[in-house]
Structures are given as structure tokens and as C-alpha cells.
Design an enzyme around this catalytic site. Structure first.
Site, mmCIF file in Angstrom:
data_model
loop_
_atom_site.group_PDB
_atom_site.id
_atom_site.type_symbol
_atom_site.label_atom_id
_atom_site.label_comp_id
_atom_site.label_asym_id
_atom_site.label_seq_id
_atom_site.Cartn_x
_atom_site.Cartn_y
_atom_site.Cartn_z
ATOM 1 N N SER A 9 20.749 -22.448 -20.789
ATOM 2 C CA SER A 9 21.466 -22.097 -21.945
ATOM 3 C C SER A 9 22.333 -23.171 -22.351
ATOM 4 O O SER A 9 22.338 -23.598 -23.341
ATOM 5 C CB SER A 9 22.221 -20.893 -21.650
ATOM 6 O OG SER A 9 23.188 -20.642 -22.391
ATOM 7 N N ASP A 157 22.369 -23.329 -11.976
ATOM 8 C CA ASP A 157 22.686 -23.061 -13.372
ATOM 9 C C ASP A 157 23.005 -21.571 -13.469
ATOM 10 O O ASP A 157 22.117 -20.740 -13.573
ATOM 11 C CB ASP A 157 21.483 -23.447 -14.244
ATOM 12 C CG ASP A 157 21.769 -23.317 -15.719
ATOM 13 O OD1 ASP A 157 22.559 -22.443 -16.108
ATOM 14 O OD2 ASP A 157 21.178 -24.079 -16.495
ATOM 15 N N ILE A 158 24.290 -21.255 -13.401
ATOM 16 C CA ILE A 158 24.732 -19.865 -13.311
ATOM 17 C C ILE A 158 25.287 -19.439 -14.660
ATOM 18 O O ILE A 158 26.451 -19.665 -14.966
ATOM 19 C CB ILE A 158 25.739 -19.674 -12.157
ATOM 20 C CG1 ILE A 158 26.251 -18.241 -12.115
ATOM 21 C CG2 ILE A 158 26.859 -20.705 -12.196
ATOM 22 C CD1 ILE A 158 27.094 -17.912 -10.899
ATOM 23 N N GLU A 159 24.428 -18.829 -15.481
ATOM 24 C CA GLU A 159 24.848 -18.462 -16.822
ATOM 25 C C GLU A 159 24.414 -17.072 -17.233
ATOM 26 O O GLU A 159 25.048 -16.432 -18.060
ATOM 27 C CB GLU A 159 24.295 -19.471 -17.831
ATOM 28 C CG GLU A 159 22.787 -19.599 -17.799
ATOM 29 C CD GLU A 159 22.299 -20.635 -18.785
ATOM 30 O OE1 GLU A 159 22.389 -20.379 -19.986
ATOM 31 O OE2 GLU A 159 21.851 -21.693 -18.338
ATOM 32 N N ASN A 160 23.320 -16.574 -16.677
ATOM 33 C CA ASN A 160 22.902 -15.217 -17.011
ATOM 34 C C ASN A 160 23.982 -14.237 -16.566
ATOM 35 O O ASN A 160 24.606 -14.405 -15.523
ATOM 36 C CB ASN A 160 21.577 -14.912 -16.305
ATOM 37 C CG ASN A 160 21.033 -13.554 -16.683
ATOM 38 O OD1 ASN A 160 21.445 -12.552 -16.113
ATOM 39 N ND2 ASN A 160 20.112 -13.520 -17.617
#
Length: 335
Positions: A9, A157-160
Site C-alpha cells: 500500500s 510490510d504491516i499495513e492491512n
């Protein structure tokens, strides 16, 4: 955060830091930080490296060797490792770690003198964080990928929302990364997450605070400054980065120089999902600012989009703006 970017994202790239860089404390001044950088072992990642995202499952992926030869870029952030069911890692949740297009690309990159950092997570798809039952189980999934490729670094990638806004899963990820650091001497751990125009949002602030509380020993905190309502990507990227720096200083007691050395920026070349514009010139200015401040990581989403298509809108295989092929990669190589 971005839906167009599929798993990514606001994503990175990436990298690096020595184990000593993570052990810095409140008394460390900028001179000590520079000494730490100078003493980095050859077995670890370069102190600064630009590593744009390359995604083999989408957007007419280019030959990495073609991009390397044209631009001088050496590192790529490979997207995305997901769950193929339960706590088992696979590219996009479906392509195996060996014998896949991803594995072939990694071989090409390394044969050309480069290397990769895999990215776990992103926006969409089935994530390992919620599927693995414990920090130790999640660390085991990360370890499978580390072992498969002999990695020097990993990016989470920690975005959800199932990960970023879930306190239990946040803590599980941080606990897993702590285990990874303990079991893999010299590995660089990176977390990549979204931001506001003034710095980390509430989940990002919690991620930083909990990383200290849990002793996760994260090397690089990377923000994704796009799809955040920007009217001026350069100004807002700098402001968001300064907000991250201030949060790291207040949380860890670091100096400015040390905080910058634990930071990264991961942008989106050309048009973002919100039609924010990052031109090649703007990206050059962001690179120069990042380099001047001593940041550790510079990435963009994505090499697949690093081709011109003015008027093409936001698509998977070009940037939506007029540019020469691989122009953003070439700028990033100068980091």
C-alpha cells in the site's frame, strides 16, 4: 491505504544497519552514530541501500538484470510473502519458495552482483501474522524464507488492518522479529507501515512503542508517505519523516542522527491511488534529503511501474506520467 498496490500500500526499500546500530542508547551522540556506521561488518548490508519493490506476480514484471544493467541498482525488495494456508509461507500465498518465478529472479539478481530483501505482508491477501498462532510459530515461518535464500534482511510490510490495527497481531509480529534477531546473527529487520502527513498514526505509534517494550530490536522503521491526502509529496514526505524521527527519539532516547539511521522511506512512483504526483525530479529531491539525513532505506512501489505512460492513469505496469524507462530505479540507485 492503497488498494491498487494490491499487497503493498504505501510501500520498500531497503535497508540496513548493523547489530550495533540497534543497541544505541540515549547517551549516544551523532559522532558515535557515525563511528557505528563506519564499523559495519562486510557480512552485513550496506549502511545505505536503495531497494525498489519488484513484484513477480503482477504488472508485467521486467527482467531484474535489465533494470540492474540500465540503472546500477543492486538491491530489490521482493513482494510479497503470504500464507499459503495456515502458517506456511509462499510468494503471493501460491508460488513456492523454490522453482518459482520469484526464485529465478533472485538467482538472476545475485548472479549480477545484487541481492534482495523479501517483503512479508502488504495490503491484500492472506497474511502470516493472523494465521500463525504464536510469535514462535510466526518466527518459524520467517525462518523458512531466511533459510531458503540465505537472507541478510527481511521486511515486514504491516499495513492491512488485520495486522496493523490488531494489537495482538502487532505484538505477535514484533515477538517473532525478536526471535529472528536472536537466531540470525547480523540480520537486518525492517517494518514498513503507513503514515499521516505529520508522522505515524496511532497504530504506527503503538508499533514503535511496543517494539521498545518487547525488546524487538527492530533495525529500520520505514514509512510509506503516499495515499495520505498529499498536495505536495516532497514537503509532506519530509514532514512525515520528521514526525517519525521525533517519535523514535522520544521512544528510544536517541539523538537525531541515530533516529535517522533507523529510518526509511518507501514511496510510490508517478501517480498514487489518490492521484498524488511523484515526478522523477521530486523523487530525486526525496532521495537527496534522505541521503543527506543518513536514512537507512529507500524504496518505491514499484519497478513494475517504472515505465512511462502519460495519461495512462494508475495502472500496474507504468507510472501514469511521462518518464524514461527505469528512471526512478536509476535515481534510487544513487542512494
Amino acid at each position: 491505504m492503497t488498494k491498487f498496490s494490491m499487497h503493498f500500500s504505501a510501500a520498500t526499500v531497503a535497508l540496513a544497519m548493523m547489530a550495533a546500530g540497534c543497541a544505541t542508547n540515549a547517551t549516544e551522540d551523532s559522532t558515535n552514530a557515525e563511528d557505528n556506521v563506519a564499523s559495519t561488518s562486510d557480512s552485513l548490508l550496506a549502511v545505505r541501500a536503495g531497494a525498489p519493490y519488484l513484484y513477480m506476480g503482477w504488472g508485467n514484471p521486467p527482467s531484474p538484470q535489465t533494470v540492474m544493467n540500465a540503472t546500477g541498482v543492486k538491491w530489490f525488495t521482493m513482494a510479497f510473502i503470504l500464507s499459503s494456508g495456515g502458517c506456511n509461507p509462499a510468494w503471493d500465498g501460491s508460488r513456492p519458495l523454490s522453482g518459482s518465478a520469484d526464485a529465478n529472479a533472485i538467482s538472476q539478481i545475485r548472479s549480477a552482483g545484487g541481492d534482495i530483501v523479501p517483503s512479508f505482508g502488504g495490503w491484500s491477501g492472506n497474511k502470516l501474522g493472523p494465521n500463525c498462532s504464536s510469535a514462535s510459530a510466526l518466527a518459524g515461518a520467517y525462518q523458512k524464507v531466511i533459510n531458503a535464500y540465505g537472507l541478510k534482511a527481511i521486511d515486514i510490510d504491516i499495513e492491512n488492518t488485520d495486522e496493523f490495527e490488531n494489537n495482538t497481531v502487532q505484538d505477535r509480529i514484533l515477538g517473532a522479529l525478536k526471535i529472528v534477531k536472536q537466531n540470525n546473527a547480523g540480520i537486518t529487520t525492517i517494518v514498513t507501515f503507513g503514515t499521516s502527513k505529520t508522522g505515524p498514526t496511532a497504530p504506527g505509534n503503538r508499533l514503535i512503542e511496543r517494539s521498545k517494550a518487547l525488546g524487538a530490536n527492530i533495525d529500520i522503521f520505514t514509512i510509506m508517505p503516499f495515499d495520505f491526502g498529499s498536495g505536495n509529496i516532497y514537503n509532506d514526505t519530509v514532514a512525515a519523516s520528521e514526525g517519525l524521527k521525533n517519535k523514535l527519539k522520544s521512544t528510544f532516547g536517541w539523538s537525531d542522527a541515530t533516529a535517522y539511521s533507523h529510518m526509511g522511506i518507501s514511496g510510490m512512483n508517478g501517480l498514487s491511488d489518490q492521484q498524488e504526483m511523484t515526478t522523477v525530479d521530486t523523487w530525486t529531491r526525496i532521495r537527496d534529503w534522505s541521503k543527506g539525513k543518513g536514512l537507512a532505506r529507500l524504496a518505491f512501489w514499484a519497478v513494475n511501474r517504472d515505465r512511462g505512460c502519460a495519461g495512462g492513469g494508475v495502472v500496474s505496469n507504468c507510472s501514469g506520467i511521462a518518464q524514461s524507462n527505469w528512471a526512478f530505479s536509476k535515481v534510487t540507485a544513487g542512494f
